[in-house]
Design a protein around this motif. Structure first.
Motif, PDB file in Angstrom:
ATOM      1  N   ASN A 170       0.850  -1.190   0.000  1.00  0.00           N
ATOM      2  CA  ASN A 170       0.000   0.000   0.000  1.00  0.00           C
ATOM      3  C   ASN A 170       0.882   1.236   0.000  1.00  0.00           C
ATOM      4  OD1 ASN A 170      -1.313   2.245   1.995  1.00  0.00           O
ATOM      5  ND2 ASN A 170      -2.834   1.369   0.610  1.00  0.00           N
ATOM      6  N   ARG A 171       0.491   2.219  -0.791  1.00  0.00           N
ATOM      7  CA  ARG A 171       1.260   3.454  -0.856  1.00  0.00           C
ATOM      8  C   ARG A 171       0.344   4.600  -1.256  1.00  0.00           C
ATOM      9  NH1 ARG A 171       3.732   6.478  -4.849  1.00  0.00           N
ATOM     10  NH2 ARG A 171       5.498   7.728  -4.116  1.00  0.00           N
ATOM     11  N   GLU A 172       0.645   5.782  -0.731  1.00  0.00           N
ATOM     12  CA  GLU A 172      -0.024   7.000  -1.178  1.00  0.00           C
ATOM     13  C   GLU A 172       0.869   7.684  -2.200  1.00  0.00           C
ATOM     14  OE1 GLU A 172      -0.586  11.041   1.002  1.00  0.00           O
ATOM     15  OE2 GLU A 172      -2.420   9.884   1.403  1.00  0.00           O
ATOM     16  N   GLY A 173       0.353   7.868  -3.400  1.00  0.00           N
ATOM     17  CA  GLY A 173       1.129   8.456  -4.479  1.00  0.00           C
ATOM     18  C   GLY A 173       0.717   9.887  -4.766  1.00  0.00           C
ATOM     19  N   LEU A 174       1.608  10.619  -5.412  1.00  0.00           N
ATOM     20  CA  LEU A 174       1.366  12.018  -5.751  1.00  0.00           C
ATOM     21  C   LEU A 174       1.740  12.244  -7.208  1.00  0.00           C
ATOM     22  CD1 LEU A 174       0.741  14.982  -4.864  1.00  0.00           C
ATOM     23  CD2 LEU A 174       3.191  15.194  -4.356  1.00  0.00           C
ATOM     24  N   LEU A 175       0.821  12.819  -7.975  1.00  0.00           N
ATOM     25  CA  LEU A 175       1.065  13.161  -9.374  1.00  0.00           C
ATOM     26  C   LEU A 175       0.880  14.661  -9.557  1.00  0.00           C
ATOM     27  CD1 LEU A 175      -0.845  10.228 -11.137  1.00  0.00           C
ATOM     28  CD2 LEU A 175       1.611  10.408 -10.713  1.00  0.00           C
ATOM     29  N   ILE A 176       1.860  15.297 -10.220  1.00  0.00           N
ATOM     30  CA  ILE A 176       1.840  16.748 -10.428  1.00  0.00           C
ATOM     31  C   ILE A 176       2.059  17.015 -11.913  1.00  0.00           C
ATOM     32  CG2 ILE A 176       2.884  18.960  -9.820  1.00  0.00           C
ATOM     33  CD1 ILE A 176       3.899  17.680  -7.251  1.00  0.00           C
ATOM     34  N   PRO A 177       1.160  17.739 -12.563  1.00  0.00           N
ATOM     35  CA  PRO A 177       1.336  18.024 -13.993  1.00  0.00           C
ATOM     36  C   PRO A 177       2.680  18.688 -14.274  1.00  0.00           C
ATOM     37  CG  PRO A 177      -0.865  18.653 -13.272  1.00  0.00           C
ATOM     38  CD  PRO A 177      -0.099  18.307 -12.037  1.00  0.00           C
ATOM     39  N   GLY A 178       3.407  18.155 -15.260  1.00  0.00           N
ATOM     40  CA  GLY A 178       4.688  18.716 -15.657  1.00  0.00           C
ATOM     41  C   GLY A 178       5.861  18.288 -14.815  1.00  0.00           C
ATOM     42  N   LEU A 179       5.617  17.659 -13.659  1.00  0.00           N
ATOM     43  CA  LEU A 179       6.703  17.218 -12.779  1.00  0.00           C
ATOM     44  C   LEU A 179       6.723  15.704 -12.628  1.00  0.00           C
ATOM     45  CD1 LEU A 179       6.613  19.927  -9.948  1.00  0.00           C
ATOM     46  CD2 LEU A 179       8.200  19.757 -11.868  1.00  0.00           C
ATOM     47  N   PHE A 180       5.679  15.158 -12.009  1.00  0.00           N
ATOM     48  CA  PHE A 180       5.571  13.714 -11.806  1.00  0.00           C
ATOM     49  C   PHE A 180       4.222  13.268 -12.358  1.00  0.00           C
ATOM     50  CE2 PHE A 180       7.959  15.393  -8.090  1.00  0.00           C
ATOM     51  CZ  PHE A 180       9.205  14.930  -8.450  1.00  0.00           C
ATOM     52  N   GLU A 181       4.227  12.783 -13.578  1.00  0.00           N
ATOM     53  CA  GLU A 181       2.972  12.419 -14.241  1.00  0.00           C
ATOM     54  C   GLU A 181       2.801  10.909 -14.389  1.00  0.00           C
ATOM     55  OE1 GLU A 181       2.777  14.515 -17.928  1.00  0.00           O
ATOM     56  OE2 GLU A 181       2.408  16.455 -16.962  1.00  0.00           O
ATOM     57  N   GLN A 182       3.863  10.134 -14.176  1.00  0.00           N
ATOM     58  CA  GLN A 182       3.798   8.679 -14.313  1.00  0.00           C
ATOM     59  C   GLN A 182       4.489   8.045 -13.109  1.00  0.00           C
ATOM     60  OE1 GLN A 182       2.298   8.086 -17.264  1.00  0.00           O
ATOM     61  NE2 GLN A 182       2.699  10.067 -18.218  1.00  0.00           N
ATOM     62  N   GLU A 183       3.880   7.009 -12.563  1.00  0.00           N
ATOM     63  CA  GLU A 183       4.543   6.228 -11.521  1.00  0.00           C
ATOM     64  C   GLU A 183       4.413   4.749 -11.877  1.00  0.00           C
ATOM     65  OE1 GLU A 183       4.993   8.991  -7.745  1.00  0.00           O
ATOM     66  OE2 GLU A 183       3.278   7.631  -7.578  1.00  0.00           O
ATOM     67  N   ILE A 184       5.539   4.045 -11.775  1.00  0.00           N
ATOM     68  CA  ILE A 184       5.619   2.651 -12.205  1.00  0.00           C
ATOM     69  C   ILE A 184       6.034   1.795 -11.014  1.00  0.00           C
ATOM     70  CG2 ILE A 184       6.748   1.015 -13.761  1.00  0.00           C
ATOM     71  CD1 ILE A 184       7.210   3.405 -15.660  1.00  0.00           C
ATOM     72  N   TYR A 185       5.287   0.720 -10.789  1.00  0.00           N
ATOM     73  CA  TYR A 185       5.548  -0.209  -9.693  1.00  0.00           C
ATOM     74  C   TYR A 185       5.891  -1.574 -10.289  1.00  0.00           C
ATOM     75  CZ  TYR A 185       3.078   3.376  -7.011  1.00  0.00           C
ATOM     76  OH  TYR A 185       2.679   4.557  -6.447  1.00  0.00           O
ATOM     77  N   ARG A 186       7.071  -2.069  -9.957  1.00  0.00           N
ATOM     78  CA  ARG A 186       7.493  -3.368 -10.490  1.00  0.00           C
ATOM     79  C   ARG A 186       7.393  -4.443  -9.417  1.00  0.00           C
ATOM     80  NH1 ARG A 186      13.017  -3.680 -10.628  1.00  0.00           N
ATOM     81  NH2 ARG A 186      12.910  -5.410  -9.171  1.00  0.00           N
ATOM     82  N   PHE A 187       6.893  -5.620  -9.802  1.00  0.00           N
ATOM     83  CA  PHE A 187       6.875  -6.751  -8.879  1.00  0.00           C
ATOM     84  C   PHE A 187       7.177  -8.029  -9.639  1.00  0.00           C
ATOM     85  CE2 PHE A 187       2.523  -6.404 -10.390  1.00  0.00           C
ATOM     86  CZ  PHE A 187       2.130  -7.720 -10.594  1.00  0.00           C
ATOM     87  N   GLU A 188       7.645  -9.030  -8.895  1.00  0.00           N
ATOM     88  CA  GLU A 188       8.016 -10.311  -9.486  1.00  0.00           C
ATOM     89  C   GLU A 188       7.222 -11.432  -8.833  1.00  0.00           C
ATOM     90  OE1 GLU A 188      12.232 -11.086 -10.266  1.00  0.00           O
ATOM     91  OE2 GLU A 188      12.639  -9.088  -9.474  1.00  0.00           O
ATOM     92  N   LEU A 189       6.874 -12.437  -9.635  1.00  0.00           N
ATOM     93  CA  LEU A 189       6.190 -13.624  -9.149  1.00  0.00           C
ATOM     94  C   LEU A 189       7.061 -14.844  -9.428  1.00  0.00           C
ATOM     95  CD1 LEU A 189       2.534 -12.988 -10.410  1.00  0.00           C
ATOM     96  CD2 LEU A 189       3.511 -12.443  -8.175  1.00  0.00           C
ATOM     97  N   THR A 190       7.198 -15.705  -8.444  1.00  0.00           N
ATOM     98  CA  THR A 190       7.962 -16.943  -8.620  1.00  0.00           C
ATOM     99  C   THR A 190       7.066 -18.124  -8.953  1.00  0.00           C
ATOM    100  OG1 THR A 190       7.866 -17.355  -6.234  1.00  0.00           O
ATOM    101  CG2 THR A 190       9.780 -16.151  -7.072  1.00  0.00           C
ATOM    102  N   SER A 191       5.749 -17.911  -8.925  1.00  0.00           N
ATOM    103  CA  SER A 191       4.790 -18.949  -9.295  1.00  0.00           C
ATOM    104  C   SER A 191       3.488 -18.266  -9.691  1.00  0.00           C
ATOM    105  CB  SER A 191       4.550 -19.917  -8.127  1.00  0.00           C
ATOM    106  OG  SER A 191       4.005 -19.231  -7.016  1.00  0.00           O
ATOM    107  N   ARG A 192       2.551 -19.029 -10.209  1.00  0.00           N
ATOM    108  CA  ARG A 192       1.262 -18.468 -10.605  1.00  0.00           C
ATOM    109  C   ARG A 192       0.525 -17.942  -9.376  1.00  0.00           C
ATOM    110  NH1 ARG A 192      -2.315 -18.708 -14.793  1.00  0.00           N
ATOM    111  NH2 ARG A 192      -0.905 -20.008 -16.004  1.00  0.00           N
ATOM    112  N   GLU A 193       0.025 -16.704  -9.467  1.00  0.00           N
ATOM    113  CA  GLU A 193      -0.652 -16.073  -8.336  1.00  0.00           C
ATOM    114  C   GLU A 193      -1.828 -15.234  -8.820  1.00  0.00           C
ATOM    115  OE1 GLU A 193      -0.090 -16.584  -5.272  1.00  0.00           O
ATOM    116  OE2 GLU A 193       1.987 -17.257  -5.062  1.00  0.00           O
ATOM    117  N   ASP A 194      -2.812 -15.062  -7.923  1.00  0.00           N
ATOM    118  CA  ASP A 194      -3.882 -14.093  -8.138  1.00  0.00           C
ATOM    119  C   ASP A 194      -3.389 -12.732  -7.660  1.00  0.00           C
ATOM    120  OD1 ASP A 194      -5.698 -15.932  -9.148  1.00  0.00           O
ATOM    121  OD2 ASP A 194      -6.381 -16.504  -7.150  1.00  0.00           O
ATOM    122  N   VAL A 195      -3.513 -11.726  -8.507  1.00  0.00           N
ATOM    123  CA  VAL A 195      -3.041 -10.380  -8.178  1.00  0.00           C
ATOM    124  C   VAL A 195      -4.214  -9.412  -8.289  1.00  0.00           C
ATOM    125  CG1 VAL A 195      -1.455  -8.523  -8.790  1.00  0.00           C
ATOM    126  CG2 VAL A 195      -0.721 -10.904  -8.998  1.00  0.00           C
TER     127      VAL A 195
END
Length: 453
Positions: free
Chosen positions: A147-172
């Motif tokens: 869980n995280r609270e994100g902040l987007l600001i026009p012209g400064l921070f418009e995209q946020e990308i979260y990467r995760f890895e799975l070692t087996s089949r999972e429901d996400v």
């Protein structure tokens, strides 16, 4: 154990094959900086560090135990600590690597050491451009409940990308709740295994509706990216705040593999006489929403079906068939306008439902036509056709699925010469002369059971 207890970790995101970073080392506070990156094929890599205010130690490690942590089990490939600019020229194979920049010595008049790190990948042509190049923040999800609270600001921070890895089949399960505007939610798979979101990665889920939005997916082993992008900010606001929740299921109880946006096709049973037999189950219906159910029978050993998959509506088609004897099964799927996942499961718990306890026998997830051949024993099987990606200019993927069945053993036919020799008077004195000479009569007495699928 960790190599360095006090350290600053940073993940390298290459842009067109290059990475630049200014770093800071402070005695007793930040004495070790570690940079991590991955390669998906053989590459030539140049690393240089130019210090200002002292001398640094430059080391390069391979992640030998594949745990993405620099520890005592990892191999030291090369080091440099000569003073001035430190340079390493490396030829690297596929894998994960660590660059360690540590304090060697700080000039007596200084309390800190500043340096510039440059990493150049000389095979720049092999790097696909980043999907979002500017105003982007990157995060790594390292827990099953994030869980995280994100902040987007026009012209400064418009995209946020979260990467995760799975070692087996999972429901996400992914949920995003914006406050002060609207965002877009996208899910990508790291198809080229370079740990960064680029133009070669497939879009496998999206939700651009207003207000809170979510994605529920069953994902195979691999690396994935959640993208939250700014669409609009309310007139009285200068920014947009949002909450993101990512939950990765861990349930040992058998559950439906594809609970949402799925279609089930029941191909019926197959007997040696060619008739079908249905398999009844006392289980409640597994798919109550967006579900189509078909009773499909093989005709002359073949089944063909043409269908469509639509993001967030019908993303999984499941075909069920039964075998009452060992058979050779050929399965192929031909998509248009996108990419599909093709899987074959065995109903190992014999409940007629595709769930987590069923065994995955074969899987293909490449672009274009896909197929595989298996020799299967008596039992119940599931063919899963899942949506992997849709071309940018279309809203659905059309496909044709074909399943062919053949007997596992070819039946040989006796020739007239063989019959005459085997049943002649000389070899079979108990047979009378007329039967040994009358081939047509003998053929009428020899029975062949024709197996119809």
């Amino acid at each position: 154990m960790f190599k360095f207890e006090e350290e600053l970790n940073d993940e390298i995101i290459f842009f067109q094959g290059s990475y630049r970073r200014e770093g800071l080392l402070v005695p007793g506070v930040f004495e070790h900086n570690i940079y991590t990156f991955g390669l998906n094929d053989r590459q030539d890599v140049d690393i240089s560090v130019t210090p200002n205010g002292g001398r640094i130690n430059l080391e390069f490690y391979r992640d030998s135990n594949n745990n993405r942590i620099l520890d005592t089990e990892d191999e030291l490939i090369e080091r440099s600590s000569q003073g001035g600019t430190e340079v390493l020229d490396l030829q690297l194979s596929e894998g994960i690597y660590f660059v360690h920049v540590g304090i060697g010595e700080v000039t007596s008049s200084r309390n800190e050491l500043v340096y510039e790190l440059e990493i150049d990948n000389l095979n720049n042509d092999n790097f696909a451009p980043d999907l979002f190049k500017e105003n982007t923040n990157n995060y790594v999800i390292e827990s099953s409940q994030y869980n995280r609270e994100g902040l987007l600001i026009p012209g400064l921070f418009e995209q946020e990308i979260y990467r995760f890895e799975l070692t087996s089949r999972e429901d996400v399960r992914i949920n995003v709740s914006p406050n002060g505007g609207n965002v877009e939610l996208n899910l990508y798979r790291d198809d080229n295994s370079n740990f960064r979101l680029d133009t070669e990665d497939n879009l496998i889920g999206r939700n651009h509706k207003n207000g809170s939005k979510g994605l529920n997916k069953t994902l195979a082993k691999g690396t994935f990216f959640v993208h939250v992008g700014l669409r609009e900010v309310n007139r009285n606001r200068d920014d947009l705040v949002y909450d993101i929740d990512v939950n990765i299921g861990d349930n040992n109880e058998p559950v439906t593999l594809f609970p949402n946006n799925s279609t089930n096709f029941f191909l019926g049973g197959v007997s040696v006489s060619g008739s079908s037999s249905s398999s009844s189950s006392s289980s409640d219906p597994l798919f109550t929403e967006n579900t189509r159910t078909f009773n499909v029978l093989f005709r002359d050993g073949e089944y063909t079906n043409t269908n469509i998959l639509i993001p967030n509506e019908s993303e999984h088609d499941i075909y069920t068939f039964q075998l009452e004897e060992e058979r050779n099964i050929d399965i192929s799927v031909s998509p248009s306008n996108g990419t599909l996942e093709l899987e074959l499961y065995e109903d190992t718990n014999n409940n007629g439902i595709l769930d987590r306890s069923d065994e995955l026998l074969d899987r293909s997830n490449t672009s274009g036509d896909q197929s595989f051949n298996r020799r299967l024993q008596e039992g119940t099987y599931f063919v899963h056709v899942g949506l992997s990606g849709v071309n940018n200019d279309v809203e659905q993927v059309d496909y044709q699925l074909t399943i062919n069945s053949n007997p596992s053993l070819e039946m040989s036919t006796l020739s007239e010469d063989t019959i005459t020799s085997s049943f002649s008077n000389d070899n079979n004195p108990l047979l009378n002369q007329e039967l040994g000479q009358d081939i047509s009569t003998l053929n009428s007495l020899v029975g062949f059971n024709q197996i119809n699928f």
